[in-house]
Design an enzyme around this catalytic site. Structure first.
Site, PDB file in Angstrom:
ATOM      1  N   GLY A 174       0.804  -1.215   0.000  1.00  0.00           N
ATOM      2  CA  GLY A 174       0.000   0.000   0.000  1.00  0.00           C
ATOM      3  C   GLY A 174       0.835   1.262   0.000  1.00  0.00           C
ATOM      4  N   ILE A 175       0.431   2.180   0.861  1.00  0.00           N
ATOM      5  CA  ILE A 175       1.077   3.485   0.897  1.00  0.00           C
ATOM      6  C   ILE A 175       2.545   3.362   1.296  1.00  0.00           C
ATOM      7  CG2 ILE A 175       1.073   5.703   2.117  1.00  0.00           C
ATOM      8  CD1 ILE A 175      -2.011   5.502   2.179  1.00  0.00           C
ATOM      9  N   ASP A 181       8.501  -3.741   8.396  1.00  0.00           N
ATOM     10  CA  ASP A 181       7.108  -4.136   8.615  1.00  0.00           C
ATOM     11  C   ASP A 181       7.096  -5.298   9.593  1.00  0.00           C
ATOM     12  OD1 ASP A 181       4.244  -4.422   8.326  1.00  0.00           O
ATOM     13  OD2 ASP A 181       4.444  -3.491   6.356  1.00  0.00           O
ATOM     14  N   ASP A 213       8.237  -5.496  14.553  1.00  0.00           N
ATOM     15  CA  ASP A 213       6.989  -4.942  15.052  1.00  0.00           C
ATOM     16  C   ASP A 213       7.343  -3.608  15.719  1.00  0.00           C
ATOM     17  OD1 ASP A 213       4.740  -4.208  16.422  1.00  0.00           O
ATOM     18  OD2 ASP A 213       4.314  -6.206  17.203  1.00  0.00           O
ATOM     19  N   VAL A 214       6.859  -2.488  15.141  1.00  0.00           N
ATOM     20  CA  VAL A 214       7.288  -1.175  15.649  1.00  0.00           C
ATOM     21  C   VAL A 214       6.790  -0.924  17.063  1.00  0.00           C
ATOM     22  CG1 VAL A 214       7.565  -0.053  13.420  1.00  0.00           C
ATOM     23  CG2 VAL A 214       5.316  -0.042  14.535  1.00  0.00           C
ATOM     24  N   LEU A 245     -17.925   1.091  16.578  1.00  0.00           N
ATOM     25  CA  LEU A 245     -18.557   2.242  17.239  1.00  0.00           C
ATOM     26  C   LEU A 245     -18.072   2.279  18.677  1.00  0.00           C
ATOM     27  CD1 LEU A 245     -22.237   1.998  15.935  1.00  0.00           C
ATOM     28  CD2 LEU A 245     -20.419   3.550  15.172  1.00  0.00           C
ATOM     29  N   ASN A 287     -19.388   0.104  21.341  1.00  0.00           N
ATOM     30  CA  ASN A 287     -19.016  -1.321  21.330  1.00  0.00           C
ATOM     31  C   ASN A 287     -17.506  -1.537  21.455  1.00  0.00           C
ATOM     32  OD1 ASN A 287     -21.708  -2.072  20.868  1.00  0.00           O
ATOM     33  ND2 ASN A 287     -21.452  -1.678  18.655  1.00  0.00           N
ATOM     34  N   ASN A 335     -14.274  10.339  11.955  1.00  0.00           N
ATOM     35  CA  ASN A 335     -14.910   9.370  11.079  1.00  0.00           C
ATOM     36  C   ASN A 335     -15.693   8.394  11.949  1.00  0.00           C
ATOM     37  OD1 ASN A 335     -15.648   8.201   8.706  1.00  0.00           O
ATOM     38  ND2 ASN A 335     -13.699   7.144   8.374  1.00  0.00           N
ATOM     39  N   TYR A 363      -8.996   5.072  16.062  1.00  0.00           N
ATOM     40  CA  TYR A 363      -8.079   5.426  14.978  1.00  0.00           C
ATOM     41  C   TYR A 363      -7.896   6.939  14.900  1.00  0.00           C
ATOM     42  CZ  TYR A 363      -6.213   5.497  10.187  1.00  0.00           C
ATOM     43  OH  TYR A 363      -5.437   5.692   9.085  1.00  0.00           O
TER      44      TYR A 363
END
Lengths: 445, 303, 467
Positions: free
Chosen positions: A216-217, A236, A259-260, A294, A297, A345, A351
């Protein structure tokens, strides 16, 4: 990787049909390739300040076709509005309206760049007009069509329009590197920075670490940094090692399976970069995870893992970097934030908290790096076409990708270009900033 | 006993003809009774200029696990000499019925190596007719020389039993010796013998005795299933002893229970060395891993 | 140091040197002097793909696929893209005839320079370790500066041969010139000839599978079921702990969705292991003790090790984890029951340590390949046995005792699995990392011993030293 819809409506019958139906007509964006001219077509430099003159002279030096006055009906590559001498709202009309007719002549994928002053510390009238440029530019960007973008450079007091970082930002905005950056400002806080000897290899000789680089990015960042001349260490988690190895081999770099969120991640990154490549100049914190739910939850696992990887790990690694003797020579840190961290969001409280945290962390870390000529910035991607977003249901994805001024999703490379710019020597005067790569998404700032 | 010059046969006797003859002789005997006299034929047979077929040799070597060298394996020479020996037992004056004879024991002295390029003179004669607790046994002695040469390169003694045949003038053997209790050791090898093991060995040895070929042909001769050739088993054991045996050796085997095909065969080979760690002898014993019954045992020793 | 050792191995070697005066012996003396300037061969690091139980994640992957993946991971880890490595050597035990140039083909498919030479090597399960020793020696001699050793095996994608009958017919057919001749040859075909011939792990000379052979040895050395299960349990526990600690983070690259060895059962217990039914040695007089739990399963996988001279490693900014000190091969006469099939290391290790003036007590890490738990335990039992020491090793008594706390501390083949030729590389890379981390012990570099048993009654052992 232009989406099918964009390809369909960009030519022939598809274009005509879309036009008749009033459907969105996203343009195929001009993107940077090595050797490409900064911009094709003349550049109109509007403004009468000494800064405008100096800037025009600089653009001439870059072999651009510079106009100080518009030639009617001439297709323009870009319009640079130099507004660095405005003292009151009344000062705005003259340069803006002078330039206005030229907008008609702006070529597809053209550029409008404003150069103005920061409002902080100014008199109320000066602050008003300077902040006014903000509203003006953001609105103008929404009026542009056919892949054209509008972005602004904000100069701090004592920073001239031709300071290295201002020129670096101008060249970034003019070029295809900023294809998906629209309606955004970067603030040039200092005169630090240095323009590259070779515009196509701005990162030559640098050693860069990119976390989350297996796909990905992150993978796009590694490719872009490599293209710009950097030696890249890709990092990664061990379980993504196969993809990571592919990326490392593609960019002729080295793979570090790590693993960072491990306590010793920072030290291991430094050891690897310095041990294998002699030094460490650039760290790109791209590793991130989502565990959407959400808030009602939300559980500990989802919350803590997102916070742990997305922000706690960056903080811990930065501490190690700041303490290291190997990260002292104009170092660069670039973090990947998210528009979720700015605008929020639904379902992403954890996040967004972590990505908002990244923005706060970047601001607070900037002064710590300033002492050693370093900088730290964040890039906040909007809707980017990745494996992750490809999993969003079709209708939602279609809406998300059209909800910006460019009416399309960005590519991982667009994010990577912004990061590569912020990681370059030229961007030394930019620190503590957040640059959005979102095509001027309708949500958020 | 029979020290006279052997009868020289013009060509190698055909084993299949010999088997047919033997069957005819058996039928004749059933009608006419055994021939008078209990003595062995006084002459032996000889075939000269026997040449090994190299293709056949290679197939034989591969089948029993020998490297395909130019030297004839001791068991291969046995197969070469077998028709000559059979022809002796097929003589009209041979006192015992050939069909149904049981191979009890075989001893070979390989005195020096024989190469496939060398033409061979092969003699065979019957000796030592004597009693056995369950019939009458005798030795078939075969000798192999390189054509024109004096020295015996290979000498084989095959002991056969005619079960249930008691000849007049031969004392009955004393009460049967109880075979010692056999407890199978841990194997050093296990052979998996397929149902076609008999046919495969028949193809390379020429010994198409029906008891080895198929269930049907074996049943015709009163066996419940086909059985493996004893010399095939012994030759594989000899091959397994390996290169330690050198060029000249004594190889013996004593057959007990037959190996009904198909079957696994457990094998133990142990080496006996001198104090100086030189090879002295390899002993082998084979058994049925399921029942623990001993099939055969023997040894290969330095000459 | 091993050079010193070799010069006193026997009178044959020294007589040549003593016969001074002739030009030939002068040359020999000179070459001996040069030989004493041997360089060090160091282990830079390694990479393997996770080992997968046969029929699992790598079912459709070929040896070449897996070896290439392992190579590419190594290249990525150490930045060897476009590098012309001195030589690459690897091999596979189960090999297709089309893979006659397996290693070179893998190199061509990798990110290495296409100008990197390669050769295949095969010594059954010792293949991987032997490539390390052979290439290490080339580096020591100065013939090459860098090398990649490796091995791969797939029992899933194993070659299937046509039957002997069909094969002969096909070969003869190929040689036949005229049609009638061909028809005659074809007429030889029988239905059973069409059944394929699958490879098996049976020893050609004994017809016994490796497991059956080990069952004999296990019984001979009176190794209990419990002891074997405990060894298997420790292997799983140690391997799982190593994964948890991130030990394999820089030794392994995921492949085909696997990021851990699929045979690893982190949650296994002694009770579970004890509940398994014996699979080998069921026809022996003694109790059958070998189960699927204390034997290695058929496995697919590949491993690689980067070796280099010190200068090359320094020039490339690469780590020097351990030095390959010395190696020794041995073989036993299992065909005639003199020794167990997998007991060769019991002879190789004493010879290796004697040559280097070492005893078992000097070794900080033992890596004894767990073909079967019984193999390891039989070897240890033989070393602890007075009579074996006296009569078979020519010592005054028992060879010695292995400190079990130093044995296979990060797990071994029982847990990781054993893709035959790939095991050597797995062990060398892991041990080199362990030695490097350990550094020095009582002022001397930490020492590690590797022992790998192999089909055909063979064994290869090696001595590594922390750099």
């Amino acid at each position: 990787m232009t989406d099918t819809y964009t390809r369909l409506v960009s030519k022939g019958l598809g274009r005509d049909v879309a036009k008749k139906l009033g459907l969105p007509q996203p343009a195929v964006l001009r993107r940077y390739e090595p050797g490409q001219p900064l911009i094709s077509g003349p550049v109109l430099v509007e403004g009468s300040s000494p800064g405008a003159d100096a800037l025009a002279a600089q653009l001439l030096e870059w072999d651009l076709d510079v106009r100080r006055h518009a030639v009617p009906k001439e297709r323009l590559g870009a319009i640079v509005l130099v507004l660095d001498d405005l003292e009151s709202p009344a000062d705005l009309e003259q340069p803006v309206l002078t330039a206005a007719p030229s907008l008609r002549d702006l070529a597809p994928n053209g550029r409008v760049v404003t150069v103005s002053r920061a409002s902080d510390g100014a008199t109320p009238a000066a602050a008003a007009v300077r902040q006014g440029v903000d509203g003006l530019l953001r609105s103008l960007a929404k009026e542009l069509r056919a892949g054209a973008t509008g972005n602004g450079i904000v100069l701090a007091e004592d920073v001239s329009a031709t300071s290295p970082a201002a020129l670096g930002a101008l060249s970034f905005f003019l070029s295809g590197r900023s294809a998906f950056v629209d309606g955004q400002f970067v603030r040039i806080g200092s005169t630090a920075g240095r323009l590259p000897a070779d515009a196509d290899k701005p990162l030559a000789g640098k050693v860069a670490v990119v976390t989350g680089a297996a796909r990905g990015i992150g993978a796009a960042i590694a490719r872009t940094l490599h293209r710009d001349g950097a030696t890249v260490v890709v990092v990664d988690i061990p379980t993504a090692g196969d993809h990571l190895a592919d990326v490392a081999n593609e960019v002729r770099g080295t793979a570090l399976q790590l693993d960072v969120s491990r306590d010793d991640a920072g030290q291991r990154i430094i050891d690897h970069a310095v041990g294998r490549h002699g030094h460490l100049d650039i760290v790109v914190h791209n590793a991130g995870i989502t565990r959407d739910k959400l808030l009602v939850n939300m559980d500990h696992g989802r919350w803590s893992s997102v916070i742990g990887v997305n922000i706690a790990a960056q903080l811990r690694i930065n501490e190690e970097l700041l303490a290291s003797e190997h990260f002292r020579s104009a170092p660069r840190i670039v973090s990947v934030a998210s528009t979720s961290g700015i605008a929020g969001n639904r379902g992403q409280t954890n996040y967004a908290a972590s990505k908002g945290g990244v923005i706060g962390m970047v601001r607070a870390t900037a002064p710590l790096l300033a002492e050693r000529g370093g900088s730290i910035n964040a890039v906040a991607p909007g809707f980017i076409e990745t494996e992750m977003t490809a999993r969003i249901p079709f209708a939602t994805r279609e809406v998300a990708r059209r909800l910006n001024s460019l009416q399309q999703g960005g590519r991982p490379e667009d994010v990577a270009e912004a990061i590569a710019f912020l990681a370059s020597d030229a961007a030394g005067g930019i620190s503590g900033e957040v640059l959005r790569v979102c095509g001027q998404n309708l949500v958020g700032a | 006993m029979n020290t006279g010059q052997p009868i020289i046969l013009g060509e190698m006797p055909s084993l299949s003809k010999l088997y047919v003859n033997a069957a005819a002789a058996a039928a004749r005997r059933r009608i006419l009774g055994s021939p008078a006299g209990a003595g062995l034929p006084s002459v032996g047979h000889e075939v000269r200029g026997v040449q090994a077929d190299v293709g056949n040799l290679t197939a034989y070597q591969h089948l029993i696990g020998e490297t395909a060298s130019d030297v004839l394996p001791a068991g291969f020479i046995h197969a070469l000499a077998f028709p000559v020996a059979m022809s002796v037992m097929n003589r009209d004056d041979f006192p015992l019925p050939l069909l149904g004879m049981i191979h009890l024991r075989n001893v070979v002295e390989q005195r020096s190596p024989v190469r496939f390029t060398e033409p061979l003179d092969i003699t065979a004669r019957a000796e030592a007719l004597r009693a056995h607790r369950s019939g009458t046994q005798l030795d078939l002695v075969a000798e192999v020389r390189v054509s024109g040469g004096e020295a015996v390169r290979w000498r084989g003694i095959s002991t056969y039993l005619a079960k249930g045949v008691f000849l007049p003038g031969i004392d009955k053997a004393s009460a049967s010796v109880r075979p010692e209790d056999f407890k199978a050791p841990d194997p050093t090898a296990v052979w998996q013998l397929g149902v076609d093991a008999g046919r495969a060995y028949a193809a390379v040895s020429g010994d198409f005795n029906p008891i080895h070929l198929s269930v049907l042909s074996a049943k015709a001769l009163g066996m419940r299933r086909s059985i493996a050739h004893g010399m095939y088993l012994a030759s594989r054991a000899l091959a397994d002893v390996g290169a330690a045996k050198g060029d000249s050796f004594r190889w013996d085997v004593t057959f007990e229970a037959p190996v009904f095909l198909p079957a696994p065969v457990g094998l133990d080979i142990s080496t006996v060395q001198t104090d100086g760690a030189a090879w002295l002898r390899s002993d082998y014993v084979a058994w049925n891993p399921r029942s623990g019954r001993k099939h055969f045992s023997g040894s290969v020793a330095a000459l | 140091m091993s050079v010193d050792g070799q010069s006193v191995t026997g009178p044959e070697e020294t007589t040549n040197v003593r016969a001074a005066g002739s030009p030939q012996s002068l040359r020999e003396a000179q070459s001996l002097r040069e030989a004493q300037a041997l360089r060090k061969a160091v282990v830079v690091g390694g990479n393997r793909i996770p080992f997968a139980r046969t029929g699992g994640a790598y079912t459709k992957s070929s040896n070449q696929d897996m070896l290439t993946a392992a190579l590419d991971g190594l290249i990525a880890r150490f930045g060897l893209q476009d590098e012309r490595i001195g030589e690459v050597a690897a091999g596979a035990v189960l090999k297709h005839s089309r893979d006659f140039n397996l290693t070179r083909e893998a190199v061509l498919g990798s990110a290495l320079s296409a100008e990197t030479p390669a050769y295949d090597l095969q010594q059954a399960c010792a293949t991987g370790l032997e490539t390390v020793l052979g290439l290490g020696n080339k580096i020591r001699l100065g013939q090459i500066q860098s090398a990649i050793a490796g091995g791969v095996d797939s029992a899933s994608d194993a070659p299937i041969a046509v039957s002997e009958g069909l094969r002969e017919v096909l070969l003869d057919l190929n040689r036949a010139k005229a049609l009638p001749q061909r028809l005659q040859i074809l007429a030889r075909l029988r239905p059973k000839d069409l059944a394929p011939d699958a490879p098996n792990t049976g020893e050609p000379r004994t017809g016994l599978s490796m497991g059956e052979h080990q069952a004999l040895t296990t019984a001979q050395w009176k190794i209990t079921r419990q002891a074997q299960d405990e060894l298997a349990y420790n292997s799983h526990r140690n391997l799982a702990a190593a994964y948890e600690a991130g030990f394999f983070d820089d030794l392994l690259t995921p492949y085909r969705g696997l990021s851990r060895d699929s045979n690893l059962r982190a949650d296994t217990t002694l009770e579970k292991l004890a509940s398994l039914k014996p699979v080998f040695g069921r026809n022996l007089g003694s109790e059958a003790t070998m189960t699927a739990g204390n034997s290695t399963p058929l496995t697919d996988g590949a491993s690689t090790v980067l070796l280099a001279s010190e200068e090359w490693a320094d020039q490339h900014g690469l780590p020097k984890l351990a030095t390959v000190l010395d190696g020794e091969a041995a073989a036993v006469d299992f065909v005639h029951g003199k020794d167990g099939l997998l007991m060769a290391p019991a002879f190789a290790v004493p010879r290796l340590l004697a040559r280097n003036g070492l005893t078992l007590d000097d070794i900080d890490f033992f890596e004894i390949h767990e073909a079967f738990a019984g193999t390891v335990l039989s070897t240890l039992a033989a070393w602890e046995d007075e009579e074996f020491g006296r009569t078979r090793l020519g010592l005054d008594g028992a060879f010695g005792k292995v400190d079990r706390a130093r044995l296979n501390v990060n797990g071994s083949s029982l847990a990781a699995g054993h893709p035959f030729a790939a095991t050597g590389g797995r062990i060398v890379a892991s041990l080199a990392k362990m030695l490097h981390a350990k550094g020095t012990v009582d002022g001397r570099p930490a020492l590690g011993l590797i022992s790998v048993c192999a089909a055909g009654g063979q064994g290869v052992v090696a001595l590594l030293e922390a750099h």
